[in-house]
Design an enzyme around this catalytic site. Structure first.
Site, PDB file in Angstrom:
ATOM      1  N   HIS A 144     -12.852  -3.675   1.502  1.00  0.00           N
ATOM      2  CA  HIS A 144     -12.492  -4.548   2.624  1.00  0.00           C
ATOM      3  C   HIS A 144     -11.797  -3.774   3.749  1.00  0.00           C
ATOM      4  CE1 HIS A 144      -8.225  -4.453   1.534  1.00  0.00           C
ATOM      5  NE2 HIS A 144      -8.621  -4.544   0.279  1.00  0.00           N
TER       6      HIS A 144
ATOM      7  N   GLU B 128      -9.224  -7.049  -6.758  1.00  0.00           N
ATOM      8  CA  GLU B 128      -8.384  -5.856  -6.813  1.00  0.00           C
ATOM      9  C   GLU B 128      -7.678  -5.799  -8.165  1.00  0.00           C
ATOM     10  OE1 GLU B 128      -7.576  -2.940  -6.524  1.00  0.00           O
ATOM     11  OE2 GLU B 128      -6.948  -2.770  -4.426  1.00  0.00           O
TER      12      GLU B 128
END
Length: 250
Positions: free
Chosen positions: A9, A87
């Protein structure tokens, strides 16, 4: 030969503030939005297209994917959202400033927490508001599978079932696959694909918003991999990621 594209990202608000983010659902900064749009343009200009995309259930990765799809005029491409691409969970470190944490515990300890393969940070208490229990994103995930902290080894174990059961078969079926995820879920995939040792994975840093292309043989063994973009800028971005967990980064 198959191709697979991975992208971390764009810069998030907590990347900018140098905070441990993990499963906290922060958004992109304006720079992060710009990085994601630029990644989409790079991929379009290089002639890429995609048949399916995978991302996490966290908005910074989802929005990055949206920007890439928008720039490539691929908003119609089906997307698989999976918690397995989240994550790494940073446990009790979630929300803490990395440099301040390093000043308190030492650069070496924070490096171990951030980058070692099998040493997780201190876990959250189950009653902590940062714990994933009760979050609608994870309503269908068995409670015992939801982490209160993770090391990279745990993240690899979480990511690989999605790779083996969905992503790899899609690649082998000839689909052009894009994965928009996070620094450590991508590190987990790269470790697996490249066979990187537990010791050497410490030195791998994934820059924000830069497409990482893998060329794979018939067995999905990497032939080569490379980033799209300016090599000097990419090297600087990787160095900045490495610097985040040091007391001097404050």
């Amino acid at each position: 030969m198959y191709k697979l594209v991975l992208i971390r990202h764009g810069e998030s608000t907590w990347n900018k503030e140098n905070r441990f983010t993990g499963w906290v659902d922060v958004d992109l900064t304006e720079q992060g939005n710009s990085e994601a749009r630029q990644a989409g343009l790079l991929l379009k200009e290089a002639g890429y297209t995609f048949d399916i995309a995978y991302t996490s259930v966290l908005k910074r990765a989802i929005r990055t994917l949206w920007h890439v799809q928008d720039q490539m005029d691929l908003m119609y491409v089906p997307v698989v959202h999976s918690w397995r691409l989240n994550e790494r969970h940073y446990g009790a470190l979630s929300g803490l400033n990395k440099a301040e944490t390093a000043a308190k515990y030492g650069d070496e300890q924070v490096l171990v927490w951030r980058r070692s393969y099998d040493t997780p940070p201190p876990a959250l208490e189950p009653t902590d508001e940062r714990a994933p229990y009760g979050d609608p994103r994870y309503a269908k995930v068995p409670r015992e599978q939801l982490p209160l902290t993770e090391c990279l080894k745990d993240t690899v174990a979480r990511v690989l079932p999605l790779w083996n059961e969905s992503i790899a078969p899609a690649v082998k079926a000839g689909k052009q696959v894009l994965i928009a995820a996070h620094g450590n879920s991508i590190r987990a995939l790269v470790k697996y694909l490249d066979g990187i040792s537990d010791a050497d994975i410490v030195g791998l840093n994934i820059p924000n918003g830069v497409p990482l292309v893998y060329e794979l043989d018939a067995n999905l063994t990497p032939i080569r991999h490379y980033y799209l973009g300016d090599p000097e800028a990419i090297a600087k971005a990787q160095a900045a990621v490495a610097q985040q967990g040091k007391a001097s980064a404050a």
